[in-house]
Design a protein around this motif. Structure first.
Motif, PDB file in Angstrom:
ATOM      1  N   LEU A  96       0.856  -1.195   0.000  1.00  0.00           N
ATOM      2  CA  LEU A  96       0.000   0.000   0.000  1.00  0.00           C
ATOM      3  C   LEU A  96       0.888   1.240   0.000  1.00  0.00           C
ATOM      4  CD1 LEU A  96      -2.508  -1.497   2.483  1.00  0.00           C
ATOM      5  CD2 LEU A  96      -3.272  -0.309   0.435  1.00  0.00           C
ATOM      6  N   PRO A  97       1.661   1.434  -1.067  1.00  0.00           N
ATOM      7  CA  PRO A  97       2.616   2.537  -1.087  1.00  0.00           C
ATOM      8  C   PRO A  97       1.949   3.891  -1.369  1.00  0.00           C
ATOM      9  CG  PRO A  97       2.639   1.410  -3.189  1.00  0.00           C
ATOM     10  CD  PRO A  97       1.678   0.645  -2.308  1.00  0.00           C
ATOM     11  N   GLY A  98       2.681   4.956  -1.043  1.00  0.00           N
ATOM     12  CA  GLY A  98       2.271   6.286  -1.490  1.00  0.00           C
ATOM     13  C   GLY A  98       1.526   7.109  -0.462  1.00  0.00           C
ATOM     14  N   SER A  99       0.918   8.174  -0.964  1.00  0.00           N
ATOM     15  CA  SER A  99       0.176   9.136  -0.147  1.00  0.00           C
ATOM     16  C   SER A  99      -1.157   8.537   0.279  1.00  0.00           C
ATOM     17  CB  SER A  99      -0.090  10.378  -0.992  1.00  0.00           C
ATOM     18  OG  SER A  99      -0.989  10.037  -2.042  1.00  0.00           O
ATOM     19  N   PRO A 100      -1.849   9.180   1.227  1.00  0.00           N
ATOM     20  CA  PRO A 100      -3.195   8.707   1.579  1.00  0.00           C
ATOM     21  C   PRO A 100      -4.115   8.556   0.363  1.00  0.00           C
ATOM     22  CG  PRO A 100      -2.457  10.274   3.220  1.00  0.00           C
ATOM     23  CD  PRO A 100      -1.394  10.262   2.136  1.00  0.00           C
ATOM     24  N   ALA A 101      -4.046   9.475  -0.594  1.00  0.00           N
ATOM     25  CA  ALA A 101      -4.926   9.371  -1.772  1.00  0.00           C
ATOM     26  C   ALA A 101      -4.533   8.178  -2.641  1.00  0.00           C
ATOM     27  CB  ALA A 101      -4.876  10.661  -2.596  1.00  0.00           C
ATOM     28  N   ILE A 151     -12.489   5.039   1.642  1.00  0.00           N
ATOM     29  CA  ILE A 151     -12.692   6.454   1.974  1.00  0.00           C
ATOM     30  C   ILE A 151     -12.471   6.680   3.471  1.00  0.00           C
ATOM     31  CG2 ILE A 151     -14.438   8.282   2.138  1.00  0.00           C
ATOM     32  CD1 ILE A 151     -15.635   7.152  -0.518  1.00  0.00           C
ATOM     33  N   ILE A 152     -12.995   5.788   4.293  1.00  0.00           N
ATOM     34  CA  ILE A 152     -12.853   5.977   5.748  1.00  0.00           C
ATOM     35  C   ILE A 152     -11.390   5.805   6.163  1.00  0.00           C
ATOM     36  CG2 ILE A 152     -13.555   5.120   8.032  1.00  0.00           C
ATOM     37  CD1 ILE A 152     -16.289   4.386   6.762  1.00  0.00           C
ATOM     38  N   GLU A 153     -10.685   4.866   5.560  1.00  0.00           N
ATOM     39  CA  GLU A 153      -9.247   4.715   5.854  1.00  0.00           C
ATOM     40  C   GLU A 153      -8.503   6.006   5.474  1.00  0.00           C
ATOM     41  OE1 GLU A 153      -7.180   1.830   6.699  1.00  0.00           O
ATOM     42  OE2 GLU A 153      -8.594   0.169   6.594  1.00  0.00           O
ATOM     43  N   TYR A 154      -8.865   6.568   4.322  1.00  0.00           N
ATOM     44  CA  TYR A 154      -8.261   7.827   3.873  1.00  0.00           C
ATOM     45  C   TYR A 154      -8.513   8.940   4.890  1.00  0.00           C
ATOM     46  CZ  TYR A 154      -7.975  12.222   1.186  1.00  0.00           C
ATOM     47  OH  TYR A 154      -7.694  13.516   0.777  1.00  0.00           O
ATOM     48  N   LEU A 155      -9.756   9.075   5.306  1.00  0.00           N
ATOM     49  CA  LEU A 155     -10.097  10.113   6.291  1.00  0.00           C
ATOM     50  C   LEU A 155      -9.288   9.916   7.566  1.00  0.00           C
ATOM     51  CD1 LEU A 155     -13.984  10.233   5.859  1.00  0.00           C
ATOM     52  CD2 LEU A 155     -12.338  11.978   5.115  1.00  0.00           C
ATOM     53  N   ASP A 156      -9.095   8.656   7.949  1.00  0.00           N
ATOM     54  CA  ASP A 156      -8.369   8.368   9.180  1.00  0.00           C
ATOM     55  C   ASP A 156      -6.874   8.684   9.036  1.00  0.00           C
ATOM     56  OD1 ASP A 156      -9.071   7.424  11.818  1.00  0.00           O
ATOM     57  OD2 ASP A 156      -7.710   5.749  11.468  1.00  0.00           O
ATOM     58  N   GLU A 157      -6.346   8.557   7.828  1.00  0.00           N
ATOM     59  CA  GLU A 157      -4.931   8.896   7.623  1.00  0.00           C
ATOM     60  C   GLU A 157      -4.721  10.401   7.563  1.00  0.00           C
ATOM     61  OE1 GLU A 157      -3.384   6.650   4.272  1.00  0.00           O
ATOM     62  OE2 GLU A 157      -3.834   4.740   5.241  1.00  0.00           O
ATOM     63  N   VAL A 158      -5.670  11.109   6.949  1.00  0.00           N
ATOM     64  CA  VAL A 158      -5.510  12.564   6.762  1.00  0.00           C
ATOM     65  C   VAL A 158      -5.935  13.332   8.016  1.00  0.00           C
ATOM     66  CG1 VAL A 158      -6.224  14.529   5.344  1.00  0.00           C
ATOM     67  CG2 VAL A 158      -5.783  12.312   4.267  1.00  0.00           C
ATOM     68  N   HIS A 159      -6.918  12.796   8.731  1.00  0.00           N
ATOM     69  CA  HIS A 159      -7.433  13.441   9.949  1.00  0.00           C
ATOM     70  C   HIS A 159      -7.416  12.400  11.071  1.00  0.00           C
ATOM     71  CE1 HIS A 159      -8.913  16.738   7.409  1.00  0.00           C
ATOM     72  NE2 HIS A 159      -9.346  15.807   6.605  1.00  0.00           N
ATOM     73  N   PRO A 160      -6.243  12.187  11.674  1.00  0.00           N
ATOM     74  CA  PRO A 160      -6.083  11.006  12.563  1.00  0.00           C
ATOM     75  C   PRO A 160      -6.948  11.016  13.830  1.00  0.00           C
ATOM     76  CG  PRO A 160      -3.940  11.912  11.905  1.00  0.00           C
ATOM     77  CD  PRO A 160      -4.980  12.899  11.471  1.00  0.00           C
ATOM     78  N   GLN A 161      -7.476  12.155  14.241  1.00  0.00           N
ATOM     79  CA  GLN A 161      -8.231  12.188  15.503  1.00  0.00           C
ATOM     80  C   GLN A 161      -9.698  12.513  15.296  1.00  0.00           C
ATOM     81  OE1 GLN A 161      -6.961  11.009  18.181  1.00  0.00           O
ATOM     82  NE2 GLN A 161      -4.919  10.829  17.275  1.00  0.00           N
TER      83      GLN A 161
END
Lengths: 215, 215
Positions: A85-90, B71-81
């Motif tokens: 799962l490499p790379g940025s969050p996107a 999408i939820i994993e992404y949100l959790d990586e970008v906005h961890p709290q």
């Protein structure tokens, strides 16, 4: 050593086998026969490890892990190289979305227990069962083809030039599609990626025909 | 501001709405009506964002994201709290496994397009359709009940005492089960968790009946 409860033909187990091989992790394969003995996945000992009665289950360091995508994410967190799962969050979200387009939208609807329900409870005949199977493959893999063909982040593999979680899911799904004689001629991007995966040792060793329990 | 393509009754969109609310993230809701106009999810403009023609899609900062769990994993990586996937790799794997036991093993088999195929292509009647729905709910939620009841890591919520990705999946699935009059009496752990979720503002505001496109 890790222990993987697996069935040679299960595409969820196949995904995890690919991931283990890509990360060069040794494991003991424990076969769970989904057909024989009324389905070994429904035996009490196995249900204690996996209450849903599904393969795979991975045991690592006392942890009992279920669900193929959750297992692969775990392996990627504990053994980060090579990154699946490499790379940025996107970018990670894109890899997960391709994986889930297969693992959520295609595979469950064509799972063995669903096909059995169609036949035994709804009296569906063989032609109808095969049409069902091919319908969900056609719809689902066409969407994956569009996701891949339209995006410059697609490389030699689903995302970039190294295999990721998405490829771990794509190859077993295409294997199933071919087993059911689905028409894949409209999916050149998918098929090109699958061909490049098939050239790699990690994918070859994970194939159903190479498993100790293969028939 | 983030833009969420959503349908009030879609449980995949419902999961993402809960996650956005838990993280107190503002978003613009763009309704995609899955029934009206032949299914707005099949219109060209929407297919360009989501080739599978499924909701939800999230647009954030130019990124077009598909698949509710991705999408939820992404949100959790970008906005961890607050963390929706807290803990060690094994704990995160458990949370994901519960989420996927719902998002892979239950929901896809009972999705609108599958029910339509049963009725229109296989001529299944209403009673058979409802039996199908309840069968996969019963099997799938029983497995989730076992995963929750047997594990000391279950707390006030699916994992510990704060809501996680698993709760974001569980609540919409139980909502659907209740809509189809499924018997949930054998699932006290599941129902206790759902009750505690229902007391929280983030879950209340995400509910289908509270959406701008609710009917």
């Amino acid at each position: 050593m890790m222990k993987l409860y697996t069935y040679f033909r299960s595409s969820a187990a196949y995904r995890v086998r690919i991931a283990l091989n890509l990360k060069q992790l040794d494991y003991e394969a424990v076969p769970v026969h989904l057909v024989r003995n009324g389905g070994e996945q429904r035996q009490t000992d196995y249900l204690a490890l996996n209450p849903a009665g599904l393969v795979p289950t991975l045991i690592d360091d006392g942890n009992v892990l279920q669900q193929s995508l959750a297992i692969i994410e775990y392996l990627d967190e504990v053994h980060p190289q090579p990154a699946l799962l490499p790379g940025s969050p996107a970018e990670r979200a894109r890899i997960r979305a391709i994986a889930q387009a297969i693992a959520c939208d295609i595979h469950p609807v064509n799972n063995l227990r669903v096909l059995r329900y169609l036949v035994h409870e709804l009296g569906v005949n063989d032609a109808q069962k095969n049409a069902w199977y091919r319908h969900w493959i056609a719809i689902g893999l066409s969407a994956v083809e569009s996701m891949l063909a339209a995006d410059p982040r697609t490389g030699l593999f689903c995302h970039g030039d190294t295999p990721t979680l998405a490829d771990c899911c794509l190859v077993p799904q295409v294997f199933n599609a071919q087993r059911f004689d689905c028409d894949l001629s409209a999916m050149p991007t998918v098929m090109g990626i699958v061909e490049r995966c098939a050239a790699l040792d990690a994918f070859q060793r994970a194939a159903p025909g190479q498993q100790p329990d293969a028939e």
